[in-house]
Write an enzyme that holds these catalytic residues in place. Structure first.
Site, PDB file in Angstrom:
ATOM      1  CG  HIS A   1     -24.134  28.820  -2.486  1.00  0.00           C
ATOM      2  ND1 HIS A   1     -25.316  28.079  -3.511  1.00  0.00           N
ATOM      3  CD2 HIS A   1     -24.947  29.614  -1.512  1.00  0.00           C
ATOM      4  CE1 HIS A   1     -26.211  29.068  -2.945  1.00  0.00           C
ATOM      5  NE2 HIS A   1     -25.912  29.610  -2.135  1.00  0.00           N
TER       6      HIS A   1
ATOM      7  CG  ASP B   1     -24.087  26.425  -5.175  1.00  0.00           C
ATOM      8  OD1 ASP B   1     -23.456  25.660  -4.237  1.00  0.00           O
ATOM      9  OD2 ASP B   1     -24.678  27.091  -5.404  1.00  0.00           O
TER      10      ASP B   1
ATOM     11  CB  SER C   1     -28.858  28.043  -0.850  1.00  0.00           C
ATOM     12  OG  SER C   1     -28.921  29.955  -1.572  1.00  0.00           O
TER      13      SER C   1
END
Length: 185
Positions: free
Chosen positions: A52, A88, A167
């Protein structure tokens, strides 16, 4: 067993040393920019991050750019080698061979209460100080729970502060071993 810069990771926790392998991943398109974190896993320039973080740069076509910056080490154009939206997970490549890296190892058994460190480039921290910081942030906490996600992958729940922008960054144990990748579930 993990090593950083080909040296054993035994001894006191040393996040200042670990953060040298962590970079800010920047995905810029004509209409928006996004950033997250990633970390070097070898001396050939391979970087692990979340899907992402780079999703808006897929496919990497004209008008889009993907770069990874390392504090006091420069900014490097990146290419996408592999990515998986369901997991992911993404692997990037930069042309740099002299940067510190971590080696991945997955054979350890983690337990609730163990101490962890998250290293990354959260945008929330930038807003709090009113400017873009070039340095990574380091936060620590403990393992709250170890469970499985809907794809039967092991997931570590931690009270370590993880903010947008973390992230794709590494989660280290007290020996400097990467035990996970920061992500939002």
């Amino acid at each position: 067993f993990y090593t950083l810069d080909n040296q054993q990771a035994w001894g006191r926790p040393n996040p200042e040393k670990w953060e040298k392998s962590v970079g800010r991943v920047l995905c810029v398109t004509p209409h928006l920019g996004a950033s997250g974190s990633g970390f070097l896993v070898d001396n050939k320039g391979h970087i692990v991050t979340n899907h992402h973080v780079i999703a808006n740069c897929i496919p990497l076509t004209s008008g889009k750019s993907l770069k990874v910056s390392f504090f006091k080490r420069g900014v490097f154009p990146a290419t996408i080698l592999r990515h998986d939206q369901r997991l992911d997970f993404a692997i990037l490549k930069i042309r740099a061979t002299q940067l510190p890296f971590v080696r991945l190892y997955g054979g350890m058994k983690l337990k609730k209460g163990e101490r962890l460190w998250a290293i990354g480039y959260p945008g929330a921290a930038n807003k709090a100080i009113g400017r873009i910081s070039l340095e990574a942030t380091v936060t620590d906490g403990t393992i709250s729970r170890i469970t499985k996600d809907r794809y039967n992958r092991e997931v570590i729940q931690t009270n370590t502060p993880i903010n947008p922008g973390n992230s794709g960054g590494p989660i280290f144990d007290e020996c400097g071993r990467v035990v996970g990748i920061a992500t939002y579930i």
